[in-house]
Motif scaffolding. Structure first.
Motif: not given
Length: 209
Positions: A41, A44-45, A6
């Motif tokens: 995702r 957003n982080t 990630d």
């Protein structure tokens, strides 16, 4: 492993936005070869961390879409070689006006920093002044911690020096920092370890006058 993936993907997203400019979710997903849901995702982080921002842009056809771009904070993640420019300019100044002129520049910088921060020190006990100075240096990127010994001595440790490349060549920068500490703290300050001289940190011992 998933967390490492990630973080790696987010770094790639940041690099894409740096090199290609504002991008839509669909464009990022296509270039990464992952789903738009997965891209959102990551975005957003990154947005939560203040590294990217979005802007709703109207299209010639179809619905408006969000374009994502880097914030000023994210720009600081990418390599900078400001110190090379600084060293080149200081070198030119030495050739034109001599070493004393460079030392005068560091002295003036010291005085400006004292003027900027001395109000935060007024009316405080020495321990509170040390704490305030540590916070100031932390905000300037010095990675500081501080402690108080039983004998009343305070210690400030700087684990990073943002101007180390300059200070390596122009030691007067270190001298001015020491003088600034003494003035702001109103105390006797001794440097017991120095990054520029091969130490693991810049360490200062502080005692009330």
């Amino acid at each position: 492993m998933t967390q490492e993936f990630d973080m790696s993907t987010r770094r790639v997203v940041l690099t894409m936005l740096k090199t290609k400019g504002p991008l839509a979710v669909s464009e990022i997903a296509k270039q990464l070869g992952i789903t738009e849901m997965a891209v959102r995702r990551h975005l957003n982080t990154l947005e939560r961390d203040g590294l990217i921002e979005s802007k709703l842009v109207r299209q010639a056809m179809g619905r408006p879409t969000n374009l994502y771009s880097l914030t000023e904070s994210a720009d600081e993640l990418f390599p900078k070689n400001y110190y090379n420019l600084t060293l080149d300019l200081l070198g030119e100044l030495v050739e034109e006006a001599g070493e004393a002129k460079v030392q005068l520049l560091f002295e003036r910088r010291k005085e400006k920093m004292i003027d900027r921060y001395e109000e935060q020190m007024q009316g405080k006990e020495l321990g509170d002044r040390v704490k305030a100075l540590a916070e100031i240096q932390n905000a300037n990127g010095y990675m500081v911690n501080w402690s108080a010994d039983e004998d009343g001595t305070f210690v400030i440790n700087e684990h990073n020096c943002p101007i180390s490349q300059v200070a390596n060549q122009y030691n007067h920068a270190c001298h001015c920092e020491l003088m600034m500490f003494e003035t702001l703290l109103g105390a006797d300050v001794k440097r017991t370890e120095c990054l520029v001289k091969g130490g693991l940190k810049c360490s200062y011992s502080i005692q009330a006058k």
